[in-house]
Design a protein around this motif. Structure first.
Motif, mmCIF file in Angstrom:
data_model
loop_
_atom_site.group_PDB
_atom_site.id
_atom_site.type_symbol
_atom_site.label_atom_id
_atom_site.label_comp_id
_atom_site.label_asym_id
_atom_site.label_seq_id
_atom_site.Cartn_x
_atom_site.Cartn_y
_atom_site.Cartn_z
ATOM 1 N N LEU A 59 18.429 4.229 -13.072
ATOM 2 C CA LEU A 59 17.972 5.119 -12.467
ATOM 3 C C LEU A 59 16.435 4.799 -11.454
ATOM 4 O O LEU A 59 16.078 3.332 -12.716
ATOM 5 N N GLU A 60 16.607 4.051 -10.443
ATOM 6 C CA GLU A 60 15.642 3.278 -10.190
ATOM 7 C C GLU A 60 15.236 2.048 -10.413
ATOM 8 O O GLU A 60 14.338 1.302 -11.091
ATOM 9 N N PRO A 61 16.400 0.991 -10.265
ATOM 10 C CA PRO A 61 16.389 -0.344 -10.876
ATOM 11 C C PRO A 61 15.133 -0.869 -10.106
ATOM 12 O O PRO A 61 14.958 -1.193 -9.164
ATOM 13 N N SER A 62 14.700 -2.070 -10.910
ATOM 14 C CA SER A 62 13.780 -3.071 -10.172
ATOM 15 C C SER A 62 13.625 -4.003 -9.791
ATOM 16 O O SER A 62 15.370 -4.333 -10.463
ATOM 17 N N ASN A 63 13.486 -4.659 -9.569
ATOM 18 C CA ASN A 63 14.093 -6.500 -8.499
ATOM 19 C C ASN A 63 14.333 -7.085 -10.463
ATOM 20 O O ASN A 63 15.546 -7.707 -10.178
ATOM 21 N N GLN A 64 13.711 -6.980 -10.977
ATOM 22 C CA GLN A 64 14.503 -7.981 -12.111
ATOM 23 C C GLN A 64 15.732 -7.427 -12.940
ATOM 24 O O GLN A 64 15.936 -8.298 -12.952
ATOM 25 N N LYS A 66 18.220 -5.967 -10.871
ATOM 26 C CA LYS A 66 18.732 -6.359 -9.768
ATOM 27 C C LYS A 66 19.102 -8.308 -10.131
ATOM 28 O O LYS A 66 20.370 -7.790 -9.567
ATOM 29 N N ARG A 67 18.311 -8.368 -10.539
ATOM 30 C CA ARG A 67 18.816 -10.076 -10.868
ATOM 31 C C ARG A 67 19.984 -10.722 -11.199
ATOM 32 O O ARG A 67 20.239 -10.925 -11.447
ATOM 33 N N LEU A 68 19.073 -9.609 -12.801
ATOM 34 C CA LEU A 68 19.814 -9.464 -13.821
ATOM 35 C C LEU A 68 21.614 -9.227 -13.361
ATOM 36 O O LEU A 68 22.575 -9.889 -13.775
ATOM 37 N N ILE A 69 21.361 -7.835 -12.945
ATOM 38 C CA ILE A 69 22.686 -7.077 -12.461
ATOM 39 C C ILE A 69 23.529 -8.252 -11.646
ATOM 40 O O ILE A 69 24.911 -8.114 -11.505
ATOM 41 N N ALA A 70 22.481 -9.225 -11.401
ATOM 42 C CA ALA A 70 23.958 -10.011 -10.191
ATOM 43 C C ALA A 70 24.358 -11.279 -10.713
ATOM 44 O O ALA A 70 24.976 -11.527 -10.016
ATOM 45 N N LEU A 175 23.353 -10.886 -21.389
ATOM 46 C CA LEU A 175 22.726 -10.309 -19.534
ATOM 47 C C LEU A 175 22.680 -8.379 -20.018
ATOM 48 O O LEU A 175 21.592 -8.103 -19.824
ATOM 49 N N LEU A 176 23.580 -8.037 -20.459
ATOM 50 C CA LEU A 176 23.684 -6.527 -20.527
ATOM 51 C C LEU A 176 22.186 -6.159 -21.422
ATOM 52 O O LEU A 176 21.520 -4.937 -21.458
ATOM 53 N N GLN A 177 22.227 -6.521 -22.254
ATOM 54 C CA GLN A 177 21.132 -5.982 -23.701
ATOM 55 C C GLN A 177 19.699 -6.625 -23.158
ATOM 56 O O GLN A 177 19.025 -5.401 -23.412
ATOM 57 N N LYS A 178 20.083 -7.058 -22.402
ATOM 58 C CA LYS A 178 18.770 -7.643 -21.702
ATOM 59 C C LYS A 178 18.320 -7.149 -20.774
ATOM 60 O O LYS A 178 16.955 -6.568 -20.490
ATOM 61 N N LEU A 179 19.412 -6.782 -20.294
ATOM 62 C CA LEU A 179 19.119 -6.003 -18.633
ATOM 63 C C LEU A 179 18.665 -4.357 -19.551
ATOM 64 O O LEU A 179 18.100 -3.638 -18.958
#
Length: 339
Positions: A59-64, A66-70, A175-179
């Motif tokens: 909910l309300e993803p931040s820019n950081q 979004k970069r991880l999701i990419a 990456l998921l853990q970091k996200l």
């Protein structure tokens, strides 16, 4: 020497019938326990995917974030706007129609699943899976899908919801853990949002839970496998070595007849090898048929079966090599032969 080895086996076979039967069963139990234990670990990925159609909801993803999701290998994603009142969460009907929300549909087993689109009436009637992806502050809310005009008319703030599913959680785990531990626009992490929610919060959350549970099963399986292996080796070693001293004179006689020591050693390896191979082969057959009983619990009981078989085979061969060395020291002892 072949005749001598065959004679030795005929001499032993009736005396060894019971112990070889026990060893066969212990072999099957040992190999089966190790194979099943590793099989639980191999099933974590598919079991997690069966818990939710989405890996995570933010909910309300931040820019950081979004970069991880990419950087993730995403196979399905959806972006939605929602509004929340005191007890209702509203979604825009147009967005839901353009990118339908999905759910898990089971076929004939826990692992035989597919992801299907939910109709709006079905989504409103059974929204537990989607609501579990939201923060715990929405846990008592009900979901309602409304048209564009009605959505705009709701006097609350718009919030962005991003849902996604990755192809392989294991590969993207770091990456998921970091996200999950990265803050969104509201300064809250996914882990903090879902901390008090005991229900399933996406397949990544399920993956971590199953990793702990199935990891325990894997440890138990390997522990039991090693224990059964030690028991079967002890039984077989005791039985063979207890009769070794009776074989000393036979090998002394062969040595006096001019049989080379190399040939005597080969005969020993062949004789003991057969006693190891017979229960081993029967045990493998037991395991190959017995694994079918675990199809309801494991995604594919035969997946990567060569790994536990190879590990067990190396351990079993180690016991065989040790047995040969001990047997040779008894029956080919120079001092004993000179006596």
């Amino acid at each position: 020497m072949n005749t001598f080895t065959l004679g030795q086996l005929k001499y032993r076979i009736f005396d060894y019938t019971r112990i070889l039967t026990v060893v066969s069963m212990l072999f099957a139990l040992a190999l089966g326990a190790i194979t099943t234990g590793i099989g639980f670990r191999n099933s974590i990925e598919n079991a997690a995917h069966a818990q939710s159609a989405y890996t995570m909801g933010i909910l309300e993803p931040s820019n950081q974030q979004k970069r991880l999701i990419a950087k993730l290998k995403v196979e399905k994603q959806g972006k939605y706007k929602l509004k929340a009142t005191e007890n209702v969460v509203y979604l825009n009907k147009k967005q839901v129609k353009d990118v339908p929300l999905q759910m898990v549909k089971f076929n004939n087993s826990l692992y035989n699943i597919k992801y299907v689109n939910q109709s709006i009436p079905a989504l409103e009637k059974n929204s537990n899976e989607i609501m579990s992806l939201l923060p715990t502050s929405y846990s008592k809310h009900r979901l309602k899908v409304v048209g564009q005009n009605a959505f705009v008319g709701i006097n609350t703030k718009n919030k962005a919801l991003f849902l996604f599913r990755v192809k392989n959680i294991t590969n993207d785990y770091a990456l998921l853990q970091k996200l999950e531990n990265t803050k969104n626009k509201d300064g809250v992490t996914v882990a903090e949002q879902l901390a008090a929610n005991t229900s399933v919060n996406g397949s990544f959350s399920s993956f971590k839970q199953l990793k702990t549970i199935f990891g325990g099963f894997e440890f138990i399986g390997i522990f039991l496998g090693v224990a059964f292996l030690a028991m079967l080796a002890s039984c077989l070693m005791f039985k063979i070595l207890s009769g070794a001293f009776a074989d000393v004179r036979r090998y002394q006689l062969l040595a006096k007849l001019g049989v080379r020591k190399r040939d005597l050693k080969w005969a020993i390896k062949k004789e003991i090898g057969i006693l190891f191979v017979l229960p081993g082969a029967l045990g493998v057959v037991h395991v190959m048929f017995g694994l079918k009983l675990f199809k309801a619990l494991l995604n594919d009981p035969y997946y990567a079966i060569w790994i536990p078989f190879t590990i067990f085979g190396l351990l079993y061969f180690g016991y065989y090599a040790g047995m040969v060395l001990m047997y040779e020291r008894i029956v080919l002892n120079k001092k004993r032969q000179s006596d």
